[in-house]
Motif scaffolding. Structure first.
Motif, PDB file in Angstrom:
ATOM      1  N   ALA A  86    -114.018  30.470  77.811  1.00 49.53           N
ATOM      2  CA  ALA A  86    -112.726  30.468  77.688  1.00 49.53           C
ATOM      3  C   ALA A  86    -111.849  30.200  78.821  1.00 49.53           C
ATOM      4  CB  ALA A  86    -112.312  32.058  77.326  1.00 49.53           C
ATOM      5  N   PHE A  87    -112.344  30.641  79.935  1.00 50.46           N
ATOM      6  CA  PHE A  87    -111.670  30.393  81.197  1.00 50.46           C
ATOM      7  C   PHE A  87    -111.744  28.773  81.777  1.00 50.46           C
ATOM      8  CE2 PHE A  87    -112.758  34.780  82.661  1.00 50.46           C
ATOM      9  CZ  PHE A  87    -111.378  35.075  82.801  1.00 50.46           C
ATOM     10  N   THR A 114     -98.162  31.863  86.218  1.00 51.46           N
ATOM     11  CA  THR A 114     -99.502  32.626  85.494  1.00 51.46           C
ATOM     12  C   THR A 114    -100.507  32.414  86.222  1.00 51.46           C
ATOM     13  OG1 THR A 114     -98.300  32.051  83.522  1.00 51.46           O
ATOM     14  CG2 THR A 114    -100.645  32.676  83.172  1.00 51.46           C
ATOM     15  N   ALA A 115    -101.165  31.252  86.587  1.00 50.98           N
ATOM     16  CA  ALA A 115    -102.274  31.507  87.521  1.00 50.98           C
ATOM     17  C   ALA A 115    -102.059  32.050  88.692  1.00 50.98           C
ATOM     18  CB  ALA A 115    -102.563  29.638  87.920  1.00 50.98           C
ATOM     19  N   LEU A 154    -109.056  27.401  79.654  1.00 50.77           N
ATOM     20  CA  LEU A 154    -107.606  27.785  80.148  1.00 50.77           C
ATOM     21  C   LEU A 154    -107.254  26.874  81.082  1.00 50.77           C
ATOM     22  CD1 LEU A 154    -107.702  31.727  79.994  1.00 50.77           C
ATOM     23  CD2 LEU A 154    -106.028  30.003  78.834  1.00 50.77           C
ATOM     24  N   ASP A 161    -106.010  23.414  79.998  1.00 49.29           N
ATOM     25  CA  ASP A 161    -104.904  23.476  79.506  1.00 49.29           C
ATOM     26  C   ASP A 161    -103.955  23.407  80.843  1.00 49.29           C
ATOM     27  OD1 ASP A 161    -102.919  23.662  77.742  1.00 49.29           O
ATOM     28  OD2 ASP A 161    -102.770  25.725  77.977  1.00 49.29           O
ATOM     29  N   PHE A 162    -104.216  24.047  81.893  1.00 47.61           N
ATOM     30  CA  PHE A 162    -103.504  24.350  82.899  1.00 47.61           C
ATOM     31  C   PHE A 162    -103.426  23.050  83.591  1.00 47.61           C
ATOM     32  CE2 PHE A 162    -103.367  24.843  87.666  1.00 47.61           C
ATOM     33  CZ  PHE A 162    -102.263  25.464  87.834  1.00 47.61           C
ATOM     34  N   THR A 180    -101.120  20.486  81.483  1.00 51.40           N
ATOM     35  CA  THR A 180     -99.827  21.097  81.678  1.00 51.40           C
ATOM     36  C   THR A 180     -99.172  20.243  82.997  1.00 51.40           C
ATOM     37  OG1 THR A 180     -99.934  23.012  80.529  1.00 51.40           O
ATOM     38  CG2 THR A 180     -98.144  23.061  82.037  1.00 51.40           C
ATOM     39  N   ALA A 236     -96.683  27.859  84.119  1.00 49.44           N
ATOM     40  CA  ALA A 236     -98.095  27.535  84.197  1.00 49.44           C
ATOM     41  C   ALA A 236     -98.545  28.111  85.766  1.00 49.44           C
ATOM     42  CB  ALA A 236     -98.726  26.375  83.947  1.00 49.44           C
TER      43      ALA A 236
END
Length: 99
Positions: free
Chosen positions: A34-35, A79-80, A38, A41-42, A45, A76
């Motif tokens: 999952a990480f 959020t990170a 993510l 996706d980061f 983006t 993004a």
């Protein structure tokens, strides 16, 4: 055989799957994937934002698309940073725990 021993064996047999989850269950391996998703996706983006910025500089993208891409990149990154701060805060809290 004692009834208590039999009951303990049954309870242990029922609890055993909890200590040995299935490989496709969400756990340490599931969380890692999952990480990884993510992080991918980061990166996508940020890459899309950079490509839109390059296209806007050469006249290939309109200013509205540039603003949208920059806003998505900013969100993004924020959020990170927030996630990183929470992880550091949790680590520091663990360090402060009495042993």
């Amino acid at each position: 055989m004692d009834v208590r021993t039999s009951f303990a064996a049954q309870t242990y047999a029922q609890a055993r799957p909890a200590t040995q989850p299935a490989p496709n269950a969400t756990g340490p391996a599931g969380a890692g994937s999952a990480f990884s998703a993510l992080a991918d996706d980061f990166a996508r983006t940020l890459k899309a934002g950079e490509e839109t910025a390059k296209a806007a500089m050469t006249g290939g993208a309109d200013p509205h698309a540039l603003v949208e891409a920059l806003a998505a990149s900013e969100l993004a990154v924020e959020t990170a940073v927030t996630l990183r701060d929470k992880v550091v805060e949790a680590y520091q809290e663990i360090l402060r725990m009495p042993v």
